[in-house]
Write a protein that holds these residues in place. Structure first.
Motif, PDB file in Angstrom:
ATOM      1  N   ALA A 112      32.969  36.574  39.484  1.00  0.00           N
ATOM      2  CA  ALA A 112      33.167  36.887  40.903  1.00  0.00           C
ATOM      3  C   ALA A 112      34.297  36.067  41.525  1.00  0.00           C
ATOM      4  N   LEU A 113      34.712  34.995  40.845  1.00  0.00           N
ATOM      5  CA  LEU A 113      35.665  34.046  41.442  1.00  0.00           C
ATOM      6  C   LEU A 113      36.955  34.695  41.929  1.00  0.00           C
ATOM      7  N   SER A 114      37.644  35.406  41.033  1.00  0.00           N
ATOM      8  CA  SER A 114      38.955  35.888  41.459  1.00  0.00           C
ATOM      9  C   SER A 114      38.876  37.073  42.435  1.00  0.00           C
ATOM     10  N   PRO A 115      37.891  37.987  42.322  1.00  0.00           N
ATOM     11  CA  PRO A 115      37.786  38.956  43.416  1.00  0.00           C
ATOM     12  C   PRO A 115      37.609  38.283  44.774  1.00  0.00           C
ATOM     13  N   PRO A 122      34.171  40.245  49.902  1.00  0.00           N
ATOM     14  CA  PRO A 122      33.005  39.457  50.341  1.00  0.00           C
ATOM     15  C   PRO A 122      32.159  39.053  49.132  1.00  0.00           C
ATOM     16  N   LYS A 123      31.520  37.885  49.235  1.00  0.00           N
ATOM     17  CA  LYS A 123      30.833  37.308  48.088  1.00  0.00           C
ATOM     18  C   LYS A 123      29.803  38.267  47.489  1.00  0.00           C
ATOM     19  N   CYS A 165      36.765  42.649  36.396  1.00  0.00           N
ATOM     20  CA  CYS A 165      36.379  42.514  37.797  1.00  0.00           C
ATOM     21  C   CYS A 165      37.571  42.579  38.736  1.00  0.00           C
ATOM     22  N   MET A 166      38.762  42.287  38.238  1.00  0.00           N
ATOM     23  CA  MET A 166      39.950  42.435  39.078  1.00  0.00           C
ATOM     24  C   MET A 166      40.437  43.890  39.076  1.00  0.00           C
ATOM     25  N   GLU A 167      39.715  44.753  38.372  1.00  0.00           N
ATOM     26  CA  GLU A 167      40.044  46.169  38.250  1.00  0.00           C
ATOM     27  C   GLU A 167      41.520  46.386  37.940  1.00  0.00           C
ATOM     28  N   PRO A 168      41.955  45.837  36.814  1.00  0.00           N
ATOM     29  CA  PRO A 168      43.368  45.909  36.447  1.00  0.00           C
ATOM     30  C   PRO A 168      43.735  47.287  35.906  1.00  0.00           C
TER      31      PRO A 168
END
Lengths: 255, 372
Positions: A112-115, A122-123, A165-168
């Motif tokens: 979750a960190l980089s998103p 939002p967290k 999670c960064m949806e690259p």
């Protein structure tokens, strides 16, 4: 983004490399590399160690600087311009040989960190996203553990989820299975095959020839910093043209 | 010949308990204290001498001690003479701070506990609000100590005793950590000017005795600065002690930074984190955790170095002690006085050390955690 940044004609080309040269000190590590990657293409890069294949994919998200030539990623040229570099890194996920998970953060926090910090998600939403991708890599039950409590294969799957999670648009894999025990290689490769099936654009440096023949649209062979040969897996394995590739294949497939 | 041996599940060896007496208290005693005849002898002799020491100490400090009297001549027994404490305790704590105003530093000290607690412990109720509130503490404490807002002013040359050690020590501790982090990052910066400045600062400040820095602050700074910029003596000491400690701190933290594998930087970059984000979330939390023993070492050193303020004419607790030992009424009571002063320093330094061990355990992701 100004118009001059967008000077690629074909919108389907995600990565365009022209005349790339790189030196480490006086050592010429990449020589006149040119190739392009279309959206959704899966490319496997192989070659003997020291041939420059890791350096090549590390240039694509500017973990390494190149001295000559041009690299365009999704229309943005990689130069010293920090803005472009940061924008490109959000588009390009990377998975490392040694996982490089953050040991002081739980699996969920790793993802979750980089998103949260780069995309201001939002967290709560970022954690939902993290759980979604942890389920994709079949490891949601480990979300609250720390990386040090997981096996190598599990850690590498978390690393893949963290990048996703960064949806690259593009995923780079730098020898993702080389640090794993044999019985864990399959679980990571399975996740990568799933990812390939979902349509992700992938550049994979690996020695897993089974994966290459199953998934790759194109296999690229590098030696001494040059692209020696590239082609579909069929051509590549059944009908290698250059002597260096023949020698390489005989060495890795002989036992 | 058949060399193959196969264990079937029915013939598998069942796990057994370890032999009796090899674990638990008995096992520990046997292994560590009585493993052989010579070790057993050393253990018993050691316990004997330890007992003797404790008995003599208790006799001297408590059983035979004299607790009241006006001068040292009231003390006639063989034990310690604590009679002076009754008269001088206030001075040891507050120096020459006016007696009627001593409730102010005392209140500031009491308020210190709620101000520090949210930074030292997590999982307090209302944690989220306590930290921002505690930012107000330095201002409240300064007003309490110096005066203003209706409180009569107390010039800082009246500050003294253990209060002065705490003011200088705590300010130095709180300020030197962030300054040290900045210097350590600066020393590893790719910008040559930043790097050179940090190297120069660290090497110069670290290469000079603290006493000379304090002298410089006292004698040279007023010469160079315009007379109206009259920096307060205590503020000057805090600045110098902070500068000195942060040079050490920077090197301790740089050691921690160097222990972080380059893969951590690369992974942070590859995820799109910029320099400050990756330092804040990835690199520094790990580097500081590794550096905890060194950081606390520097803190403890700094706290004890606050006794050096005596060279510029401030009377901290050690200065008060020296003055008392030289006083004809109490001449020659140096053992009692210095034991008393040592207890103050020891209790603070020991608490810091214990806290840091607790912190290391809590932050560890490989050792079992205390909570959770």
């Amino acid at each position: 983004m100004s118009d001059t940044d967008k000077n690629i004609k074909d919108p389907n080309i995600l990565i365009e490399i022209k005349g790339l040269n790189k030196w480490f000190g006086s050592f010429h590590v990449l020589r006149d590399i040119s190739f392009s990657v279309k959206k959704g293409e899966k490319i496997v890069i192989c070659g003997p160690s020291g041939s420059g294949k890791s350096t090549l994919i590390r240039c694509i998200n500017r973990l390494e600087e190149h001295q000559e030539g041009e690299i365009f990623v999704d229309g943005l040229e990689l130069t010293g311009n920090l803005k472009n570099i940061e924008a490109v890194r959000q588009e390009v996920g990377m998975v490392f040989q040694s996982f490089n998970l953050f040991p002081h953060l739980s699996v969920l926090e790793n993802c979750a960190l980089s998103p949260i910090w780069v995309k201001n998600t939002p967290k709560e939403k970022a954690e939902q996203l993290a759980m979604h991708y942890l389920e994709k890599v079949k490891i949601p039950e480990q979300a609250d553990k720390y990386p040090g409590q997981l096996s190598g294969g599990q850690q590498q799957r978390v690393a893949i989820a963290r990048s996703l999670c960064m949806e690259p648009k593009i995923m780079l894999f730098d020898e993702p299975t080389s640090a794993l025990d044999p019985e864990m290689i399959k679980e990571v490769l399975d996740v990568m095959v799933d990812l390939a099936d979902s349509g992700m654009t992938m550049l994979v440096v690996t020695h897993e020839m089974g994966f290459a023949s199953q998934v790759a649209d194109r296999v690229v062979f590098m030696d001494d910093g040059e692209i020696i040969e590239s082609g579909t897996p069929n051509q590549f394995f059944e009908n290698p043209k250059s002597d260096r590739l023949k020698l390489f294949l005989s060495q890795i497939l002989s036992h | 010949m058949n060399d193959t041996q196969i264990k079937t599940s029915s013939s598998s060896t069942k796990p057994r308990n370890p032999p009796i007496g090899s674990t638990g208290l008995v096992g520990w005693l046997r292994k560590n204290l009585f493993s052989s005849l010579s070790n057993a002898t050393i253990t018993i002799l050691g316990l004997y001498f330890l007992g003797l020491l404790i008995i003599h100490l208790v006799e001297w400090a408590i059983l035979n001690a004299q607790l009241s009297g006006d001068t040292r001549f009231a003390c006639k027994g063989a034990g310690a003479c604590w009679a002076w404490i009754d008269q001088r305790f206030g001075q040891f704590l507050f120096g020459f701070y006016p007696e009627t105003e001593r409730w102010r530093p005392a209140l500031a000290f009491v308020l210190l506990i709620p101000a520090l607690a949210p930074w030292l412990f997590d999982k307090l109720p209302a944690q989220r609000y306590l930290r921002p509130c505690s930012i107000a503490y330095p201002f409240i404490a300064t007003i309490l100590l110096v005066g203003g807002f209706g409180l009569p002013e107390v010039p800082s040359d009246k500050f003294g005793g253990f209060m002065l050690n705490l003011i200088v020590g705590l300010s130095g501790i709180v300020l030197s950590l962030p300054v040290g982090v900045v210097l350590a990052l600066g020393r590893r910066s790719e910008l040559p000017l930043v790097r050179w400045f940090c190297i120069f600062f660290i090497e110069f400040v670290r290469g000079v005795p603290l006493i000379t820095l304090l002298f410089v602050s006292n004698i040279l700074l007023p010469i160079f600065l315009p007379p109206e910029a009259n920096l307060d003596a205590v503020v000057r000491v805090i600045v110098m002690v902070t500068a000195f400690a942060s040079a050490y701190m920077a090197e301790v933290i740089r050691g921690g930074l160097q222990a972080i594998p380059s893969g951590q930087y690369e992974a942070a970059q590859a995820l799109g984190l910029n320099y400050f984000q990756s330092m804040r979330h990835i690199i520094l939390p790990q580097a500081l955790r590794i550096s905890i023993p060194g950081i606390v070492n520097t803190f403890i050193g700094l706290f004890k170095d606050t006794t050096l303020v005596i060279v510029i004419g401030l009377f901290d607790i050690l200065g008060i002690a020296n003055a008392m030992v030289a006083n004809p009424d109490w001449l020659g009571l140096s053992t009692e006085t210095y034991v008393f002063v040592s207890l103050f320093f020891f209790s603070i330094c020991f608490a810091m050390s214990r806290y840091s061990m607790r912190l290391e355990r809590r932050l560890s992701t490989t050792l079992p955690r205390e909570t959770k």
